[in-house]
Each structure stands twice: as C-alpha cells, then as structure tokens.
Design a protein around this motif. Structure first.
Motif, PDB file in Angstrom:
ATOM      1  N   ASN A 177       0.824  -1.206   0.000  1.00 47.82           N
ATOM      2  CA  ASN A 177       0.000   0.000   0.000  1.00 47.82           C
ATOM      3  C   ASN A 177       0.862   1.262   0.000  1.00 47.82           C
ATOM      4  OD1 ASN A 177      -2.426  -1.401  -0.038  1.00 47.82           O
ATOM      5  ND2 ASN A 177      -2.558  -1.489   2.188  1.00 47.82           N
ATOM      6  N   GLN A 178       1.961   1.239   0.749  1.00 49.68           N
ATOM      7  CA  GLN A 178       2.883   2.384   0.768  1.00 49.68           C
ATOM      8  C   GLN A 178       3.441   2.634  -0.627  1.00 49.68           C
ATOM      9  OE1 GLN A 178       6.022   1.772   3.593  1.00 49.68           O
ATOM     10  NE2 GLN A 178       4.644   1.745   5.359  1.00 49.68           N
ATOM     11  N   LYS A 195       2.097   1.914  -3.505  1.00 50.77           N
ATOM     12  CA  LYS A 195       1.046   2.471  -4.365  1.00 50.77           C
ATOM     13  C   LYS A 195       0.899   3.968  -4.128  1.00 50.77           C
ATOM     14  CE  LYS A 195      -1.586  -1.808  -4.645  1.00 50.77           C
ATOM     15  NZ  LYS A 195      -2.785  -2.519  -4.194  1.00 50.77           N
ATOM     16  N   LYS A 196       0.917   4.376  -2.837  1.00 50.15           N
ATOM     17  CA  LYS A 196       0.792   5.799  -2.506  1.00 50.15           C
ATOM     18  C   LYS A 196       1.995   6.585  -3.009  1.00 50.15           C
ATOM     19  CE  LYS A 196      -1.998   4.979   1.614  1.00 50.15           C
ATOM     20  NZ  LYS A 196      -2.007   4.978   3.078  1.00 50.15           N
ATOM     21  N   LEU A 197       3.189   6.008  -2.832  1.00 50.72           N
ATOM     22  CA  LEU A 197       4.395   6.697  -3.291  1.00 50.72           C
ATOM     23  C   LEU A 197       4.412   6.830  -4.810  1.00 50.72           C
ATOM     24  CD1 LEU A 197       7.041   5.075  -0.919  1.00 50.72           C
ATOM     25  CD2 LEU A 197       6.356   7.482  -0.951  1.00 50.72           C
ATOM     26  N   LYS A 198       3.916   5.815  -5.501  1.00 52.10           N
ATOM     27  CA  LYS A 198       3.867   5.868  -6.963  1.00 52.10           C
ATOM     28  C   LYS A 198       2.961   7.007  -7.424  1.00 52.10           C
ATOM     29  CE  LYS A 198       2.424   3.220 -10.989  1.00 52.10           C
ATOM     30  NZ  LYS A 198       1.764   1.995 -11.459  1.00 52.10           N
ATOM     31  N   LYS A 199       1.791   7.125  -6.787  1.00 53.07           N
ATOM     32  CA  LYS A 199       0.874   8.217  -7.142  1.00 53.07           C
ATOM     33  C   LYS A 199       1.514   9.568  -6.857  1.00 53.07           C
ATOM     34  CE  LYS A 199      -3.472   5.763  -6.385  1.00 53.07           C
ATOM     35  NZ  LYS A 199      -4.687   5.680  -5.558  1.00 53.07           N
ATOM     36  N   LYS A 200       2.178   9.658  -5.708  1.00 52.90           N
ATOM     37  CA  LYS A 200       2.839  10.897  -5.318  1.00 52.90           C
ATOM     38  C   LYS A 200       3.944  11.249  -6.319  1.00 52.90           C
ATOM     39  CE  LYS A 200       4.756  12.851  -1.060  1.00 52.90           C
ATOM     40  NZ  LYS A 200       5.204  12.539   0.303  1.00 52.90           N
ATOM     41  N   LEU A 201       4.694  10.240  -6.752  1.00 48.56           N
ATOM     42  CA  LEU A 201       5.778  10.446  -7.708  1.00 48.56           C
ATOM     43  C   LEU A 201       5.238  10.965  -9.043  1.00 48.56           C
ATOM     44  CD1 LEU A 201       8.810  10.100  -8.383  1.00 48.56           C
ATOM     45  CD2 LEU A 201       8.277   7.776  -9.102  1.00 48.56           C
ATOM     46  N   LEU A 202       4.135  10.399  -9.475  1.00 54.69           N
ATOM     47  CA  LEU A 202       3.557  10.811 -10.760  1.00 54.69           C
ATOM     48  C   LEU A 202       2.982  12.226 -10.717  1.00 54.69           C
ATOM     49  CD1 LEU A 202       1.806   7.478 -11.789  1.00 54.69           C
ATOM     50  CD2 LEU A 202       3.916   8.448 -12.727  1.00 54.69           C
ATOM     51  N   LYS A 203       2.575  12.676  -9.536  1.00 51.77           N
ATOM     52  CA  LYS A 203       1.961  14.000  -9.405  1.00 51.77           C
ATOM     53  C   LYS A 203       2.984  15.127  -9.295  1.00 51.77           C
ATOM     54  CE  LYS A 203      -2.375  12.585  -7.275  1.00 51.77           C
ATOM     55  NZ  LYS A 203      -3.212  12.668  -6.077  1.00 51.77           N
ATOM     56  N   THR A 204       4.160  14.829  -8.762  1.00 54.69           N
ATOM     57  CA  THR A 204       5.130  15.891  -8.514  1.00 54.69           C
ATOM     58  C   THR A 204       5.984  16.197  -9.737  1.00 54.69           C
ATOM     59  OG1 THR A 204       6.842  16.683  -7.023  1.00 54.69           O
ATOM     60  CG2 THR A 204       6.924  14.373  -7.603  1.00 54.69           C
ATOM     61  N   ASN A 205       6.363  17.464  -9.845  1.00 58.09           N
ATOM     62  CA  ASN A 205       7.228  17.890 -10.942  1.00 58.09           C
ATOM     63  C   ASN A 205       8.614  18.275 -10.453  1.00 58.09           C
ATOM     64  OD1 ASN A 205       5.250  17.582 -12.928  1.00 58.09           O
ATOM     65  ND2 ASN A 205       4.405  19.609 -12.519  1.00 58.09           N
ATOM     66  N   SER A 206       8.771  18.371  -9.155  1.00 63.50           N
ATOM     67  CA  SER A 206      10.039  18.768  -8.563  1.00 63.50           C
ATOM     68  C   SER A 206      11.034  17.597  -8.591  1.00 63.50           C
ATOM     69  CB  SER A 206       9.814  19.220  -7.122  1.00 63.50           C
ATOM     70  OG  SER A 206      11.026  19.259  -6.409  1.00 63.50           O
ATOM     71  N   ILE A 207      12.195  17.843  -9.160  1.00 64.31           N
ATOM     72  CA  ILE A 207      13.201  16.792  -9.261  1.00 64.31           C
ATOM     73  C   ILE A 207      13.675  16.376  -7.871  1.00 64.31           C
ATOM     74  CG2 ILE A 207      15.543  16.279 -10.056  1.00 64.31           C
ATOM     75  CD1 ILE A 207      14.944  17.941 -12.523  1.00 64.31           C
ATOM     76  N   GLU A 208      13.840  17.337  -6.973  1.00 63.29           N
ATOM     77  CA  GLU A 208      14.278  17.025  -5.614  1.00 63.29           C
ATOM     78  C   GLU A 208      13.258  16.139  -4.907  1.00 63.29           C
ATOM     79  OE1 GLU A 208      14.098  20.282  -6.699  1.00 63.29           O
ATOM     80  OE2 GLU A 208      16.240  20.563  -7.098  1.00 63.29           O
ATOM     81  N   GLU A 209      12.001  16.477  -5.072  1.00 64.18           N
ATOM     82  CA  GLU A 209      10.925  15.689  -4.448  1.00 64.18           C
ATOM     83  C   GLU A 209      10.869  14.286  -5.058  1.00 64.18           C
ATOM     84  OE1 GLU A 209       8.060  15.034  -1.634  1.00 64.18           O
ATOM     85  OE2 GLU A 209       9.270  16.836  -1.864  1.00 64.18           O
ATOM     86  N   GLN A 210      11.061  14.212  -6.364  1.00 66.56           N
ATOM     87  CA  GLN A 210      11.074  12.907  -7.034  1.00 66.56           C
ATOM     88  C   GLN A 210      12.202  12.034  -6.504  1.00 66.56           C
ATOM     89  OE1 GLN A 210      11.267  13.833 -11.224  1.00 66.56           O
ATOM     90  NE2 GLN A 210       9.046  14.080 -11.399  1.00 66.56           N
TER      91      GLN A 210
END
Length: 74
Positions: A18-19, A21-36
C-alpha cells in the motif's frame, strides 16, 4: 497454513504494498526533481523491506513444514 507470525509478515507485506502504491501516485503527481529523488529513495527503501519480508516468510514457512514432517513421522 495458519501461523500467527506468518500472518504478521503477510500483514506487513500488504502494508508495504500500500505504501508503494501511494508513493507511486505521489511520484507521478510531482514535478520537482528534488521531491522525485526523495520519493524514489523511499520506494527503494520500502522495496528492500518487502524483499526482506519475503525472505523471512520463506524461511519461516520452510521451518514450519519441517516441524510438521517431524511430528507426522512420530
């Protein structure tokens, strides 16, 4: 096989899944390279935990099967 420890390992594995899946969604939503980069490190860490969980689960399952064989031979 109904074993409390194996059930616990299974629950942990589902939690890790489950973690991820959440991280994957978060990764796809962010545009910041540092955050990615941070998210990718979290994904790697969680995947490593899942792998260790699976290894432990296999060890415990093999051990339980050996115990059952010994009991049935008696």
């Amino acid at each position: 096989m109904d074993d409390p420890y194996l059930n616990e390992l299974r629950g942990e594995f589902n939690s890790y899944s489950n973690q991820l899946k959440k991280l994957k969604k978060k990764l796809l939503k962010t545009n910041s390279i540092e955050e990615q980069e941070k998210i990718i490190k979290q994904i790697d860490s969680t995947a490593k935990k899942m792998e260790n969980n699976q290894k432990q689960s296999v060890k415990v399952t093999k051990s339980r099967l050996k115990e059952r064989k010994k009991k049935s031979k008696r």
